[in-house]
Design an enzyme around this catalytic site. Structure first.
Site, PDB file in Angstrom:
ATOM      1  N   SER A 198       0.828  -1.206   0.000  1.00  0.00           N
ATOM      2  CA  SER A 198       0.000   0.000   0.000  1.00  0.00           C
ATOM      3  C   SER A 198       0.868   1.263   0.000  1.00  0.00           C
ATOM      4  CB  SER A 198      -0.956  -0.024   1.201  1.00  0.00           C
ATOM      5  OG  SER A 198      -1.936   0.969   1.081  1.00  0.00           O
ATOM      6  N   ASP A 294      -8.574  -2.740  -7.287  1.00  0.00           N
ATOM      7  CA  ASP A 294      -7.959  -2.470  -5.988  1.00  0.00           C
ATOM      8  C   ASP A 294      -9.008  -1.998  -4.989  1.00  0.00           C
ATOM      9  OD1 ASP A 294      -6.609  -0.650  -3.934  1.00  0.00           O
ATOM     10  OD2 ASP A 294      -4.871  -1.576  -4.887  1.00  0.00           O
ATOM     11  N   HIS A 360      -6.451  -5.691  -1.814  1.00  0.00           N
ATOM     12  CA  HIS A 360      -5.480  -4.620  -1.645  1.00  0.00           C
ATOM     13  C   HIS A 360      -4.350  -5.167  -0.772  1.00  0.00           C
ATOM     14  CE1 HIS A 360      -3.787  -0.635  -1.419  1.00  0.00           C
ATOM     15  NE2 HIS A 360      -3.824  -0.643  -0.099  1.00  0.00           N
TER      16      HIS A 360
END
Length: 393
Positions: A198, A294, A360
């Site tokens: 991330s 995502d 994600h």
């Protein structure tokens, strides 16, 4: 298979739900020795051992001004490699979004994402950080490091706000932690991989060439961004929610002075916080691992609550229950992601794996990284990443 991996979707991978960087805190653990046996143990979870690794604070970082938002020293978790992996290293940069204003950064410094005094003393190592060959066949016995994220700007800032008592020293933190690791064995690395999830995935792009510069030319060094390919996209109201957030991050922490000059010489600083505008200038081999759908970007960039006051996108954003019109929007986002990567893949040193699940961050998630079953096409992401890193035919 070529030396790089190119795949639009990974068949058979059921990635249902958002992966969060789950950690377990053991504040009562007193780790007297930085690398003694008390800093690593396996926790039994449903009958399976989960590797738990202790926190190391980099006390020497204070003298370098390499400190968290609140001025505390940074930290990392180190699991020592062994056997054939004793001189190989994975550095995993923790994710955790960003703070885009003085107020938000002040709030953030009262959490483990802004102060090492509040960090969990132990973290679980899974997926690419697992120490089991059955779960992580290529990297199980490597030295593995999880670098804690406490600067709020993807390890990129180098400024301060004295009035607000905030330190924006992410880039210094990265370099100070790397210096500490080099002194503790990483200098002898034969192979190294810088990765991140991330906001940490964005960091692994921004700091990739810095990481490479630490090693001699004889060391194989590559980088991977997991769930860090954030697109500069229009939200469902016609605005640019993520660009506004990134502009706040850049302006609050003065990132215009630290972002890659190869980008800022041609684009505004906020544009240079978006991976699509910087990946083509990264000289070190780089792998982009991301979902074309995502989950974080769907809920925070494409259809954030501010752009969806009626909540019509709630079920789609948070449960992936989307109607036909919403699916069309998401398919457009996926195509935009693929188009943004076309030039990047003209260099055979680079690699891309765009999965089709609602996810994600996938490399630390065991069911995505290496499911380990024998079904064709369902060996997990680990095989694709390993084939790229080791340049297997």
């Amino acid at each position: 298979m070529s030396a790089f991996s190119w795949c639009w979707s990974l068949a058979g991978l059921a990635l249902l739900g958002i992966f969060t960087n789950g950690v377990m805190g053991f504040d009562e653990m007193n780790l007297f020795n930085r690398f003694n046996d008390t800093s690593v143990y396996e926790k039994q979870d449903n009958g399976a051992g989960v590797l738990m690794v202790g926190l190391t604070l980099v006390q020497a970082a204070a003298a370098k001004g390499a400190v968290c938002l609140d001025g505390s020293v940074p930290g990392y978790h180190l699991y020592r490699g062994y056997g054939s992996g004793a001189n190989n290293w994975i550095i995993q940069l923790q994710g955790g979004a960003w703070c885009d204003s003085v107020k938000n950064c002040q709030y953030r410094k009262s959490s483990s994402y802004g102060s090492s005094t509040l960090m969990e003393k132990m973290l679980s190592f899974t997926g690419i950080l697992s120490n089991k060959a059955a779960e992580n066949p290529d990297f199980y016995n490597w030295n593995k490091v999880k670098v804690r994220y406490c600067d709020g700007a993807s390890f990129s800032g180098d400024s301060e706000n004295k009035a607000a008592q905030l330190q924006f020293r992410g880039k210094r933190i990265f370099l100070a932690v790397m210096e500490d690791l080099m002194a503790n064995g990483m200098r002898q690395a034969k192979q190294a991989l810088l990765s991140g999830c991330s906001a940490g995935g964005l960091s692994s792009i921004l700091r990739c060439d810095d990481f490479k510069s630490l090693f001699p030319l004889s060391t194989k060094v590559k980088c991977m961004s997991d769930g860090g390919f954030f697109l500069d996209t229009v939200d469902i109201s016609g605005g640019r929610t993520l660009r506004r957030m990134y502009s706040g991050v850049v302006n609050t922490q003065g990132l215009q002075n630290t972002l890659p000059r190869t980008c800022t010489n041609h684009f505004d600083p906020t544009s240079c916080f978006f991976p699509q505008n910087i990946i083509n200038q990264v000289m070190t081999p780089l792998y982009i691992l991301n979902s074309g759908f995502d989950a974080w970007q769907i809920g925070n960039s494409i259809a954030p609550p501010s752009a969806d006051p009626t909540g019509s996108w709630h079920n789609c954003s948070f449960m992936f229950r989307c109607n036909a019109a919403q699916k069309k929007v998401l398919e457009g986002f996926r195509i935009s992601m693929l188009n943004a990567l076309k030039t990047f893949l003209t260099s055979r040193k680079n690699g891309v794996l765009i999965t089709s699940g609602w996810a994600h961050c996938q490399a630390e998630r065991q069911d995505a990284w290496f499911p380990g079953n024998s079904q064709a096409g369902n060996k997990g992401i680990a095989v694709a990443v390993g084939n790229w890193y080791f340049e297997r035919a």
